[in-house]
Design an enzyme around this catalytic site. Structure first.
Site, PDB file in Angstrom:
ATOM      1  N   LYS A   1       0.871  -1.179   0.000  1.00 47.70           N
ATOM      2  CA  LYS A   1       0.000   0.000   0.000  1.00 47.70           C
ATOM      3  C   LYS A   1       0.907   1.228   0.000  1.00 47.70           C
ATOM      4  CE  LYS A   1      -0.429  -0.215   5.032  1.00 47.70           C
ATOM      5  NZ  LYS A   1      -1.315  -0.201   6.184  1.00 47.70           N
TER       6      LYS A   1
ATOM      7  N   ASN B   1       3.360   2.170   2.814  1.00 46.74           N
ATOM      8  CA  ASN B   1       4.549   1.364   3.070  1.00 46.74           C
ATOM      9  C   ASN B   1       5.596   1.489   1.963  1.00 46.74           C
ATOM     10  OD1 ASN B   1       3.679   0.458   5.527  1.00 46.74           O
ATOM     11  ND2 ASN B   1       2.768  -1.427   4.731  1.00 46.74           N
TER      12      ASN B   1
ATOM     13  N   ASP C   1       8.231  -1.913   6.134  1.00 42.69           N
ATOM     14  CA  ASP C   1       7.270  -2.578   7.007  1.00 42.69           C
ATOM     15  C   ASP C   1       6.982  -4.019   6.588  1.00 42.69           C
ATOM     16  OD1 ASP C   1       5.526  -3.232   8.943  1.00 42.69           O
ATOM     17  OD2 ASP C   1       4.077  -1.633   8.550  1.00 42.69           O
TER      18      ASP C   1
HETATM   19  N1  LIG Z   1      13.760   3.346   6.947  1.00 39.51           N
HETATM   20  C1  LIG Z   1      12.915   4.357   7.128  1.00 39.51           C
HETATM   21  N2  LIG Z   1      13.254   5.601   6.759  1.00 39.51           N
HETATM   22  C2  LIG Z   1      12.398   6.624   6.952  1.00 39.51           C
HETATM   23  N3  LIG Z   1      11.195   6.500   7.518  1.00 39.51           N
HETATM   24  C3  LIG Z   1      10.801   5.297   7.890  1.00 39.51           C
HETATM   25  C4  LIG Z   1      11.636   4.157   7.721  1.00 39.51           C
HETATM   26  N4  LIG Z   1      10.993   3.084   8.196  1.00 39.51           N
HETATM   27  C5  LIG Z   1       9.816   3.532   8.623  1.00 39.51           C
HETATM   28  N5  LIG Z   1       9.690   4.859   8.454  1.00 39.51           N
HETATM   29  C6  LIG Z   1       8.540   5.703   8.794  1.00 39.51           C
HETATM   30  O1  LIG Z   1       7.965   5.205   9.965  1.00 39.51           O
HETATM   31  C7  LIG Z   1       6.661   4.743   9.684  1.00 39.51           C
HETATM   32  C8  LIG Z   1       6.390   3.518  10.516  1.00 39.51           C
HETATM   33  O2  LIG Z   1       7.202   2.457  10.080  1.00 39.51           O
HETATM   34  P1  LIG Z   1       6.644   0.993   9.983  1.00 39.51           P
HETATM   35  O3  LIG Z   1       5.437   1.005   9.092  1.00 39.51           O
HETATM   36  O4  LIG Z   1       7.759   0.095   9.625  1.00 39.51           O
HETATM   37  O5  LIG Z   1       6.217   0.766  11.498  1.00 39.51           O
HETATM   38  P2  LIG Z   1       5.165  -0.232  12.062  1.00 39.51           P
HETATM   39  O6  LIG Z   1       5.270  -0.167  13.539  1.00 39.51           O
HETATM   40  O7  LIG Z   1       5.381  -1.584  11.451  1.00 39.51           O
HETATM   41  O8  LIG Z   1       3.855   0.371  11.557  1.00 39.51           O
HETATM   42  P3  LIG Z   1       2.467  -0.337  11.479  1.00 39.51           P
HETATM   43  O9  LIG Z   1       2.071  -0.570  12.882  1.00 39.51           O
HETATM   44  O10 LIG Z   1       1.613   0.642  10.754  1.00 39.51           O
HETATM   45  O11 LIG Z   1       2.654  -1.570  10.696  1.00 39.51           O
HETATM   46  C9  LIG Z   1       6.623   4.508   8.171  1.00 39.51           C
HETATM   47  O12 LIG Z   1       5.329   4.600   7.660  1.00 39.51           O
HETATM   48  C10 LIG Z   1       7.508   5.617   7.686  1.00 39.51           C
HETATM   49  O13 LIG Z   1       6.799   6.818   7.598  1.00 39.51           O
END
Ligand SMILES: Nc1ncnc2c1ncn2[C@@H]1O[C@H](COP(=O)(O)OP(=O)(O)OP(=O)(O)O)[C@@H](O)[C@H]1O
Length: 503
Positions: free
Chosen positions: A319, A322, A335
């Site tokens: 999506k 991500n 993610d």
């Molecule tokens: N490597 C990165 N560089 C820059 N920003 C990042 C990176 N990884 C994640 N982010 C930012 O942080 C946000 C959250 O990351 P991620 O989706 O991996 O976390 P999550 O805890 O798994 O979230 P969710 O609970 O929605 O699945 C991303 O949507 C992005 O905006």
């Protein structure tokens, strides 16, 4: 994902009962409201044409769903376990007011997410039925997937992970000190090496921060997951899957995991920092993308999916939220919380409502085909500005997905439309990407015919958008999160810590 509330929700998918909201506040959610209103405006009240693109299987499945806050950005779903593990029993919270689905096609942002599972009896039936019909199954082995609701306990997680991706040696080392990581063979890592600068995103279990590596002086992103939340939300398996899979993969359009560790309260994953922000933001700001722009991003995703699938990894959370845009304008898929190493079909219902494939809703077990379905949804959303199956409530979205009806814009690129139709086929055995030629069928579609796929992989295509950044550690493309909102995560006791022994 940069929302205030939890981006993932779990809902048992069982007959007849309705679930409810589980609100998990992890940040302030700034900057999302604008997205919501612009998204609202773009949902059409009627459409120029409607076609049925697929075999629109009927289902008598009834499901429960959990509602989260709608904020213009979809929330990911998580798979809920039916484990009797007391650690997991407090996850669902009843909210009778939310019991009835209220489809309203004319309103609102992307819905919040759900998590669903199916009964073990259903699974058993499905296995037999699906093994006959799915010609892609053989290559994925015979084992029943550990994501099966009846096996979704932490015990099965560990068994599963141990067989699939873990490197025992690394685990021992990181367990001892959390300061050594041998995958690269040259460096001793320690959390103190990283200077935390700013929160750039929030997730279900914690946050993602921009950091500076004091040794290499490189900027990186540190994902911090509170173990108490991971346990409470029964996401131990998914978090371990995420780390294990990320350790295994390397691709130009996939985020790189540099290192991971834990202390007694948090899990930490260190990634390259992708300073351009989310494709979601660019798409909402633009309203919709041209066919050319959409084609560029779709091609990079096809390249990444082909790679992941070649490793028997199904991504399951495609999506725009991500997809991050790097400083050079190329994509990085992030993610991997729902990614799964396949041995056979997997049954857990997870994903984001608008992007969920029919076979997931129908609890038939699902495989790599779900990523090709999601690609169809994504291409549609890039070209039109909103997803093809839309409703305020997940239930309504699921109904639309199963109906197989897609509303098409009159002026949509007909070749792109043809590809979308071939991806959004309910019968996954007939879905492009999931037939005997695999990803090649997608790559050979006319919409991509001008592309040299080696050039795609080598980043030789000219990116349509170059993010406005001044330096590698620039955070202007991310929302602001008041840092004072963060409280230190509680330490978990020794018993709970054991769930993460191999992290
Ligand atoms: N490597 C990165 N560089 C820059 N920003 C990042 C990176 N990884 C994640 N982010 C930012 O942080 C946000 C959250 O990351 P991620 O989706 O991996 O976390 P999550 O805890 O798994 O979230 P969710 O609970 O929605 O699945 C991303 O949507 C992005 O905006």
């Amino acid at each position: 994902m940069s929302t205030a509330t939890c981006a993932r929700f779990c809902t048992p998918l069982t007959s007849g009962t309705a679930g409810s909201t589980s609100k998990l506040t992890t940040g302030n959610g700034s900057g999302v409201g604008n997205m919501t209103s612009s998204y609202k405006k773009k949902i059409p009240s009627n459409s120029s044409s409607t076609t049925t693109a697929n075999d629109s299987s009927n289902t008598e499945t009834t499901f429960t769903f959990k509602l989260g806050r709608s904020n213009g950005r979809s929330s990911s779903n998580v798979a809920s376990s039916e484990s009797s593990d007391p650690l997991e029993s407090d996850y669902s919270e009843e909210d009778p007011e939310q019991e009835q689905p209220r489809p309203d096609p004319a309103t609102n942002s992307r819905s919040s997410s759900t998590t669903t599972t199916t009964s073990s009896a259903d699974h058993d039936n499905d296995v037999d039925e699906e093994e006959e019909e799915d010609d892609d199954d053989e290559e994925e082995g015979n084992g029943r997937d550990a994501d099966d609701a009846t096996h979704d306990s932490s015990e099965s997680i560990e068994e599963d992970d141990g067989n699939e991706t873990d490197d025992e040696e690394d685990d021992d080392e990181s367990e001892e000190s959390s300061s050594v990581q041998t995958a690269k063979g040259v460096r001793k890592y320690h959390l103190d090496d990283y200077q935390i600068i700013k929160t750039v995103g929030t997730g279900t279990f914690g946050r993602v921060c921009l950091c500076r590596d004091r040794i290499s002086e490189k900027y990186c992103a540190m994902k911090i997951l509170a173990m108490t939340e991971v346990i409470r939300l029964k996401q131990i398996e998914h978090v371990k899957n995420e780390r294990n899979i990320l350790r295994e993969i390397r691709h130009p359009f996939v985020i790189s995991l540099e290192w991971s560790t834990k202390d007694d309260s948090n899990l930490y994953m260190i990634f390259d920092y992708v300073c351009g922000g989310e494709l979601f933001t660019y798409l909402r700001n633009a309203g919709k993308f041209t066919s050319q722009t959409s084609n560029f991003y779709a091609a990079e995703i096809v390249s990444a999916l082909e790679y992941l699938h070649s490793l028997q990894i199904v991504y399951r959370d495609l999506k725009p939220e991500n997809l991050l845009i790097n400083r050079d304008g190329h994509l990085k898929i992030t993610d991997f919380g729902f990614a799964k190493k396949l041995r056979d079909r997997t049954w857990t219902l997870c994903g984001t409502p608008e992007y969920i494939a029919p076979e997931i809703i129908q609890s038939k077990g699902h495989n790599k085909a779900v990523d090709w379905w999601a690609l169809g949804v994504l291409i549609y959303e890039m070209l039109v500005g909103y997803p093809p199956f839309y409703d305020e409530q997940p239930f309504g979205i699921y109904e639309k997905i199963l109906s197989g009806k897609i509303e098409w814009e009159r002026h949509m690129d007909p070749i792109a439309k043809d590809l979308i139709k071939k991806l959004l086929v309910n019968d996954r055995t007939k879905r492009l990407g999931n037939m005997k030629n695999g990803a090649d069928d997608v790559k050979r579609h006319r919409w991509f015919k001008h592309l040299n796929w080696n050039d795609v992989y080598s980043k030789k295509l000219k990116p349509p958008i170059l993010p406005d950044v001044h330096h590698d550690g620039d955070t202007k493309n991310f929302d602001d999160y008041p840092e004072k909102d963060w409280k230190p995560a509680k330490a978990v006791d020794q018993r709970d810590l054991q769930y993460f022994n191999d992290f």
